[in-house]
Every structure is written in structure tokens, then in C-alpha cells.
Design a protein around this motif. Structure first.
Motif, short mmCIF file in Angstrom:
data_model
loop_
_atom_site.label_atom_id
_atom_site.label_comp_id
_atom_site.label_asym_id
_atom_site.label_seq_id
_atom_site.Cartn_x
_atom_site.Cartn_y
_atom_site.Cartn_z
N GLN A 1 0.82 -1.21 0.00
CA GLN A 1 0.00 0.00 0.00
C GLN A 1 0.85 1.27 0.00
O GLN A 1 0.59 2.19 -0.79
N PRO A 2 1.90 1.35 0.84
CA PRO A 2 2.76 2.54 0.77
C PRO A 2 3.44 2.69 -0.58
O PRO A 2 3.66 3.81 -1.05
N LEU A 3 3.77 1.55 -1.22
CA LEU A 3 4.38 1.61 -2.54
C LEU A 3 3.40 2.20 -3.56
O LEU A 3 3.77 3.05 -4.38
N PHE A 4 2.13 1.76 -3.49
CA PHE A 4 1.11 2.33 -4.37
C PHE A 4 0.95 3.83 -4.11
O PHE A 4 0.81 4.62 -5.05
N ASP A 5 0.93 4.22 -2.84
CA ASP A 5 0.77 5.64 -2.50
C ASP A 5 1.90 6.48 -3.10
O ASP A 5 1.66 7.59 -3.61
N THR A 6 3.11 5.95 -3.06
CA THR A 6 4.24 6.67 -3.65
C THR A 6 4.07 6.82 -5.15
O THR A 6 4.27 7.91 -5.71
#
Length: 247
Positions: free
Chosen positions: A24-29
Motif C-alpha cells: 500500500q505505501p508503494l502504491f501511495d508513492t
């Protein structure tokens, strides 16, 4: 080659992924980069932004499922030959492979007819129709479906006491026709669909000896009464949009 092109940025992307604690943090980035450095959300294609993302997702999901099926097929031949055993009578799959006994899935609770005594004025046309299930579809004896305004998920249990593989299945998806079942057997469902399907976006996979199809509707502002014309329809006036299943 396509594979070489795909792998071109692997080392860089892997380095970026390792700096994040989860997907999820990777998608947000990534999506934050598109927001800050491009006009992806606000440019000429803003109305297509979500569909472009979903098209890429579905494309790679389909590839992943095919690669998984191919690996399972390869692994089957890589296993060491078993010791000889006394001859026994065993179930055979449609392509001649030995079957592993698998319990046939229990059917879901069937959809019930609407209570005609509770129909309001102007709802006479809903007589004889079914109450939608929790996801605005229906549970029939031989299949079930759920839907949003954009898509349907159709689940077709297979009456087979062996572990079904994709090679055992026969699935025919056309613009206004659907046939699903096992090879060399009568299809479980077959007929004209309630409305048009976008065949290029259609996908299917196996889940616990059931064929599960994801079908994108051509008309995205219409609730389907059923999947196959002639099957008992649900009362679309009883649909609860907030209960729609998200795919």
C-alpha cells in the motif's frame, strides 16, 4: 523481446519497493508521483484514469494466472515417478489424468421469490421474480452471480470428484453468449446473456472446483436481472447499490 522490456527497470523498481513497508505505501508513492509530476488525474484523459489503471491490472492478473497454470503443469512432470502400486479403479479427468478425489462444493442457499403480499403499487411487474442476494445477484441451483453497475462475477460449481485444472474446462465467452462447463460434458450454463459483454475484458479462473468469471458490462448503467436469458430474474427494483460487490 517483451520479457526483456518488462525487466528493464526491475533493479530500480526493486530498490524503490525495498524502501517501503508493504504494497500500500508503494502504491501511495507511485500514484502520488503521478499526482505531483503529471496531469494523469486532471489532463485530457482524466475520465479514463481509473479504466487505464484497471485495464493494466486485469492484463497482468490474466498473465499471472496463465503463468501459474503453466508452472503447475510443468511441476507435474518434474515430480519423481511414484512406486508401483496394485491396480485400482480410479476416476479419470477429461484428458486422461488420474484424479484426486475432491468433495463437490455445497450449493449456496437458493434465492427466494419476492413476497408478493408486500409489493407496493406499481410493482406488479415484479411478481414471480427473485429477491436479490447480498451482492445484488442471485443463487441458482447450478450457478450464482453478483454484480455492480459495471461488472458481474459469475460462480459456476463443477460436479467433479477430482481436482479440476484449467485444461479440463471449456469456457466460451461472446458478446451476447456464454457457455461454461467441463470438456466432453454438457455445459453447466449455456445461452444468450441478459445483455452485452465486453469480451476483451472478460476473465475466468478456478476456485475450489468452481469456475469464476469476471464479466464487464457493455452498458454500465443497467442492473442485470439474470445472467442467462430464460433463467428466473431478480427484482432489480429491490437492488441495494450500497451492497454491490467491488471487484
Amino acid at each position: 523481446m517483451v520479457v526483456a522490456a518488462e525487466e528493464k527497470f526491475d533493479s530500480m523498481l526493486l530498490h524503490i519497493a525495498q524502501q517501503h513497508d508493504g504494497i500500500q505505501p508503494l502504491f501511495d508513492t507511485f500514484f502520488g508521483f503521478l499526482r505531483r509530476k503529471t496531469d494523469f488525474y486532471t489532463g485530457a484523459q482524466k475520465s479514463q484514469a481509473e479504466s487505464l489503471v484497471m485495464k493494466a491490472f486485469k492484463n497482468h492478473l490474466n498473465i499471472a494466472l496463465k503463468e501459474k497454470a503453466a508452472k503447475e503443469e510443468t511441476d507435474k512432470f518434474d515430480k519423481p515417478m511414484p512406486q508401483a502400486e496394485p491396480a485400482t479403479i480410479e476416476e479419470i479427468t477429461t484428458d486422461g489424468a488420474k484424479a484426486n478425489p475432491v468433495p463437490i462444493p455445497e450449493p449456496e442457499e437458493l434465492s427466494k421469490p419476492v413476497d408478493e403480499s408486500k409489493l407496493e403499487e406499481g410493482e406488479e411487474s415484479e411478481k414471480g421474480k427473485l429477491v436479490p442476494n447480498n451482492c445484488n445477484g442471485a443463487n441458482y441451483p447450478h450457478y450464482s452471480f453478483t454484480q455492480t453497475l459495471e461488472e458481474l462475477e459469475v460462480r459456476v460449481p463443477l460436479k467433479a470428484n477430482f481436482k479440476v485444472k484449467s485444461r479440463d474446462c471449456k469456457v466460451d465467452i461472446r458478446e451476447k453468449f456464454l457457455s461454461v462447463g467441463l470438456k466432453n460434458q454438457n455445459p453447466v450454463i449455456c445461452g444468450e446473456t441478459y445483455a452485452k459483454i465486453l469480451t476483451d475484458e472478460a476473465m475466468w479462473h478456478l476456485d475450489d472446483n468452481s469456475i469464476v468469471l469476471t464479466l464487464e458490462k457493455f452498458n454500465k448503467v443497467e442492473w442485470w436481472g439474470t445472467v442467462i436469458k430464460g433463467d428466473q430474474e431478480i427484482s432489480t427494483k429491490k437492488v441495494q447499490p450500497e451492497n454491490s460487490k467491488t471487484f
